[in-house]
Motif scaffolding. Structure first.
Motif, PDB file in Angstrom:
ATOM      1  N   ARG A   1     120.476  30.092   2.786  1.00 50.87           N
ATOM      2  CA  ARG A   1     119.762  28.810   2.785  1.00 50.87           C
ATOM      3  C   ARG A   1     118.266  29.008   2.970  1.00 50.87           C
ATOM      4  O   ARG A   1     117.452  28.208   2.467  1.00 50.87           O
ATOM      5  N   GLN A   2     117.871  30.049   3.686  1.00 55.11           N
ATOM      6  CA  GLN A   2     116.453  30.407   3.798  1.00 55.11           C
ATOM      7  C   GLN A   2     115.914  30.799   2.429  1.00 55.11           C
ATOM      8  O   GLN A   2     114.810  30.400   2.032  1.00 55.11           O
TER       9      GLN A   2
ATOM     10  N   GLU B   1     113.404  25.123  11.962  1.00 57.58           N
ATOM     11  CA  GLU B   1     112.614  25.055  10.734  1.00 57.58           C
ATOM     12  C   GLU B   1     113.510  24.984   9.506  1.00 57.58           C
ATOM     13  O   GLU B   1     113.241  24.231   8.565  1.00 57.58           O
ATOM     14  N   LEU B   2     114.602  25.779   9.516  1.00 62.27           N
ATOM     15  CA  LEU B   2     115.499  25.801   8.362  1.00 62.27           C
ATOM     16  C   LEU B   2     116.143  24.441   8.119  1.00 62.27           C
ATOM     17  O   LEU B   2     116.297  24.006   6.971  1.00 62.27           O
ATOM     18  N   ASN B   3     116.515  23.746   9.185  1.00 63.68           N
ATOM     19  CA  ASN B   3     117.253  22.493   9.046  1.00 63.68           C
ATOM     20  C   ASN B   3     116.358  21.255   9.010  1.00 63.68           C
ATOM     21  O   ASN B   3     116.845  20.155   8.767  1.00 63.68           O
TER      22      ASN B   3
ATOM     23  N   ALA C   1     114.656  35.920   8.261  1.00 66.65           N
ATOM     24  CA  ALA C   1     113.687  35.700   7.189  1.00 66.65           C
ATOM     25  C   ALA C   1     113.493  36.961   6.359  1.00 66.65           C
ATOM     26  O   ALA C   1     113.368  36.907   5.130  1.00 66.65           O
TER      27      ALA C   1
ATOM     28  N   GLU D   1     119.183  19.637   5.126  1.00 69.32           N
ATOM     29  CA  GLU D   1     119.896  20.909   5.242  1.00 69.32           C
ATOM     30  C   GLU D   1     120.274  21.518   3.898  1.00 69.32           C
ATOM     31  O   GLU D   1     120.757  22.646   3.853  1.00 69.32           O
TER      32      GLU D   1
ATOM     33  N   LYS E   1     115.692  27.587   0.199  1.00 71.57           N
ATOM     34  CA  LYS E   1     114.701  26.587   0.602  1.00 71.57           C
ATOM     35  C   LYS E   1     113.271  27.082   0.525  1.00 71.57           C
ATOM     36  O   LYS E   1     112.363  26.318   0.156  1.00 71.57           O
TER      37      LYS E   1
END
Length: 313
Positions: free
Chosen positions: A154-155, A214-216, A119, A220, A158
């Motif tokens: 991706r973090q 949490e990310l997925n 993160a 996705e 998103k």
């Protein structure tokens, strides 16, 4: 960033369009990359970080390269950066996530990169992208990352507003669903041992981590971004190898061995593999896609070839 401002202020000549830049030698060799990174630790890879670069009309999005765990931009971008610069892109690379763990990493990757909590590394990516956009005047960037570097963005997409600033995300053996480390992560104490030696990001990349859950969760992918995953059957780090693949709209999952059984590149070698490299170029510019080469490609090193002699354009 201060470094960006200093470089920009020191540039007194008119900025050149990316397609007009000099051509760079491209050597697809993981071993050569290790030697180069050892001799030039922390240096930008060839063709990257020209802060006066103006994106060409045919390639309006600058490309940001994102290295993997215990790596850095010098090692990871050794082949891709000059190849993409020769294709006419403004190319940028940076080091992130340095400073946790025991400093175990690849030669030349010092301070060891990609070890901090993911993160926090995504926050660094956010700042770097903002610097690239400000310097180039572009509206969006494309991201190309290896391993953690293919998943960590991706973090950013998103949760940190990155979807408004990114057009494409291309991942080489990304840890999108983590790893079970060939089953070793199921043994008591193994994840903690890996974390102590390799840093907090390893904890986040375990297949059952809270971070990945949490990310997925809830999908996705995010709208407005095109995703490409390029993976090898012989990945010994992201295991099983299928855990790299994404599920969602605007996703293209590619297995290197489909149609090319002689390709034996592994998790490290994929960054230097000419077949994977062409898939990256195709993902960034699908309208001008070319057939990726199929040739023997050993683990770690990739298929060695002087791509300048091959005259990639």
């Amino acid at each position: 960033m201060a470094a960006v401002a200093a470089v920009t202020a020191a540039t007194s000549v008119a900025p050149a369009v990316a397609s007009e830049q000099e051509r760079h030698q491209v050597l697809n060799s993981g071993l050569a990359s290790l030697l180069n990174a050892t001799a030039r630790p922390g240096a930008a890879p060839g063709g990257a970080n020209d802060w006066s670069c103006v994106p060409a009309p045919e390639h309006p999005e600058p490309v940001v390269l994102v290295h993997g765990t215990v790596e850095n931009m010098t090692y990871n971008g050794y082949s891709l950066a000059p190849r993409l610069a020769n294709e006419g892109y403004c190319v940028f690379a940076f080091n992130y996530g340095q400073g946790t763990g025991l400093g175990v990493g690849l030669p030349g990757a010092y301070p060891t990169g990609g070890t901090a909590p993911i993160a926090a590394s995504a926050e660094q990516l956010s700042g770097f992208v903002d610097s690239v956009l400000a310097a180039t005047g572009a509206d969006e960037v494309d991201l190309v990352g290896h391993s953690q570097g293919g998943m960590m963005p991706r973090q950013y997409l998103k949760f940190l507003g990155g979807a408004e600033k990114v057009d494409k995300l291309v991942g080489l053996s990304p840890s999108n669903h983590g790893t079970d480390v060939d089953g070793l992560a199921l043994l008591p104490g193994v994840p903690q041992l890996l974390q102590s030696g390799l840093g907090d990001s390893v904890r986040d990349q375990m297949h059952d981590s809270e971070f990945l859950a949490e990310l997925n969760a809830g999908g996705e992918t995010v709208p407005g971004v095109d995703y490409t995953v390029i993976q090898t059957r012989y990945d010994e780090i992201v295991t099983p190898h299928t855990s790299a693949f994404l599920d969602g709209p605007n996703v293209n999952n590619i297995l290197l061995q489909d149609g090319c059984e002689v390709n034996a590149t592994d998790h490290l070698g994929i960054s230097f593999d000419r077949r994977a490299e062409q898939f990256v170029v195709n993902a960034l510019d699908p309208e001008h896609a070319a057939e990726p080469p199929c040739e023997p490609s050993p683990p770690i090193n990739g298929a060695t070839k002087d791509a300048m002699a091959a005259d990639h354009r």
